[in-house]
Design a protein around this motif. Structure first.
Motif, PDB file in Angstrom:
ATOM      1  N   TYR A   1       0.826  -1.204   0.000  1.00 57.49           N
ATOM      2  CA  TYR A   1       0.000   0.000   0.000  1.00 57.49           C
ATOM      3  C   TYR A   1       0.865   1.261   0.000  1.00 57.49           C
ATOM      4  CZ  TYR A   1      -3.148   3.635   1.713  1.00 57.49           C
ATOM      5  OH  TYR A   1      -3.861   4.792   1.858  1.00 57.49           O
TER       6      TYR A   1
ATOM      7  N   PRO B   1       0.162   5.684   0.229  1.00 55.43           N
ATOM      8  CA  PRO B   1      -0.888   6.681   0.503  1.00 55.43           C
ATOM      9  C   PRO B   1      -1.585   7.130  -0.777  1.00 55.43           C
ATOM     10  CG  PRO B   1       1.068   7.172   1.783  1.00 55.43           C
ATOM     11  CD  PRO B   1       1.444   6.048   0.856  1.00 55.43           C
TER      12      PRO B   1
ATOM     13  N   TYR C   1      -8.486   1.485  -0.132  1.00 52.08           N
ATOM     14  CA  TYR C   1      -8.450   0.359   0.800  1.00 52.08           C
ATOM     15  C   TYR C   1      -9.373  -0.778   0.347  1.00 52.08           C
ATOM     16  CZ  TYR C   1      -5.736   2.847   4.356  1.00 52.08           C
ATOM     17  OH  TYR C   1      -4.734   3.483   5.035  1.00 52.08           O
TER      18      TYR C   1
ATOM     19  N   ASN D   1       2.453   1.321   6.722  1.00 52.26           N
ATOM     20  CA  ASN D   1       1.750   1.144   5.446  1.00 52.26           C
ATOM     21  C   ASN D   1       2.331   0.000   4.626  1.00 52.26           C
ATOM     22  OD1 ASN D   1      -0.071   3.220   5.858  1.00 52.26           O
ATOM     23  ND2 ASN D   1       1.211   4.767   4.854  1.00 52.26           N
TER      24      ASN D   1
END
Length: 361
Positions: free
Chosen positions: A167, A169, A173, A197
């Motif tokens: 992942y 930013p 999700y 993350n």
């Protein structure tokens, strides 16, 4: 075309009986001149402009004294009507062309009277430009939804996992691999290390290959209404223009159906890679008018055996809503809806065919 020829013959005979005409010319020239006349009449041209256009188209064929042709044609049109009254905007004989003036024919219905509906977007653009002059697509609006982006985000278009990645930013999700991510969290917890993350694992999907797109566009009178400073139709045309650029890169085939009280094919499925510029050039000529019968668009899809990924753009204000919902059951492919205003009917249609529902703006 046979009906148009019969009207041309009638006009030819009326001119032949006028002593001011030394030679009425050829029937063929009348066919093309009347086609131009009829389309401009349907588009709302005034009587004087219609006569001038008809005179310009016949000037090289009909032999009369200089300056007399316009008045002679005025009398000939009255002759077609069979009585001494004002020049008709559309001669009575033209009604045999089955142009339902009460139903306010849209651009597709008008143009398809003079060219095969399955002609290429290039051929259709050439005729439209000849009839109505040059128009340019208005500046695209930034608040228009990007159709391709909304469809790509839809879960329905993800068909299989192609790879996994960590992942970062900004990523959604919704694509998190719950099993692998939970294992990473448990391992970090057991080791007493902080979770970051980098421990979140996302699935990357193979996207469905886009091959055949059918856009159904509502061009009824309610699409004249304003939303955030622009009309619903302007928003729709902007979204379609953006989408055509995307479909060109995807090498997809795309068709555009216009519907108000009636429906017809503005252009049939053709390669966006080859014809996108002509498709976009046609868009400025699309105008809103008349009532709405969404069922007519779905009926046309069934009759013409058009299927694939169907993109419906409408405000949902339609007569015969239940009939439209019934037709949906017989349509091949999914229907994705981009609504010019929130609509319970359009939500039902998208849900029934497993498609996306999104507001246009």
């Amino acid at each position: 075309m046979d009906e148009l020829i019969s009207i041309a013959v009638g006009l030819y005979e009326c001119l032949s009986r006028d002593p001011r005409v030394s030679s009425p010319g050829s029937i063929r020239s009348y066919v093309y001149a009347l086609a131009d006349y009829l389309v401009r009449a349907q588009m709302g041209a005034d009587d004087d402009l219609l006569l001038r256009v008809l005179a310009q188209n016949l000037r090289g064929s009909v032999r009369v004294r200089e300056g007399e042709l316009k008045d002679i044609l005025r009398n000939a049109l009255i002759c077609l009507e069979g009585g001494p009254h004002e020049v008709v905007r559309i001669p009575t004989a033209v009604h045999s062309l089955d142009v339902d003036t009460d139903a306010s024919p849209n651009l597709a219905i008008i143009i398809n009277k003079y060219i095969d509906k399955y002609s290429s977007p290039k051929d259709k653009y050439i005729i439209i430009r000849k009839l109505f002059g040059e128009k340019k697509l208005e500046e695209l609006h930034s608040n228009t939804v990007k159709i391709e982006r909304r469809l790509e985000e839809a879960e329905e278009l993800k068909i299989s996992v192609s790879s996994l990645r960590r992942y970062r930013p900004g990523h959604s999700y919704s694509d998190v691999d719950i099993l692998l991510t939970s294992k990473n969290f448990m391992r970090k917890s057991m080791l007493g290390k902080p979770i970051s993350n980098l421990d979140i694992i996302l699935r990357e999907y193979k996207k469905k290959i886009i091959k055949n797109i059918i856009i159904c566009l509502d061009v009824s009178g309610s699409m004249k209404e304003y939303v955030r400073g622009v009309t619903k139709l302007q928003l729709a045309l902007g979204a379609i223009a953006h989408y055509l650029d995307f479909l060109r890169r995807e090498n997809a085939d795309v068709a555009l159906i216009l519907f108000n009280a009636q429906a017809d094919v503005l252009w049939a499925p053709y390669s966006a890679a080859k014809y996108a510029e002509y498709m976009k050039a046609i868009l400025p000529y699309v105008f809103p008018t008349g009532g709405t019968n969404l069922a007519s668009a779905f009926r046309l899809l069934i009759e013409e055996d058009l299927g694939g990924e169907i993109v419906l753009i409408s405000d949902g204000r339609t007569a015969n809503a239940e009939a439209a919902v019934e037709y949906v059951k017989r349509i091949k492919g999914r229907i994705h809806v981009f609504a010019a205003e929130d609509s319970a009917v359009l939500k039902r249609i998208a849900s029934a065919k497993g498609g996306v529902y999104s507001l246009l703006a």
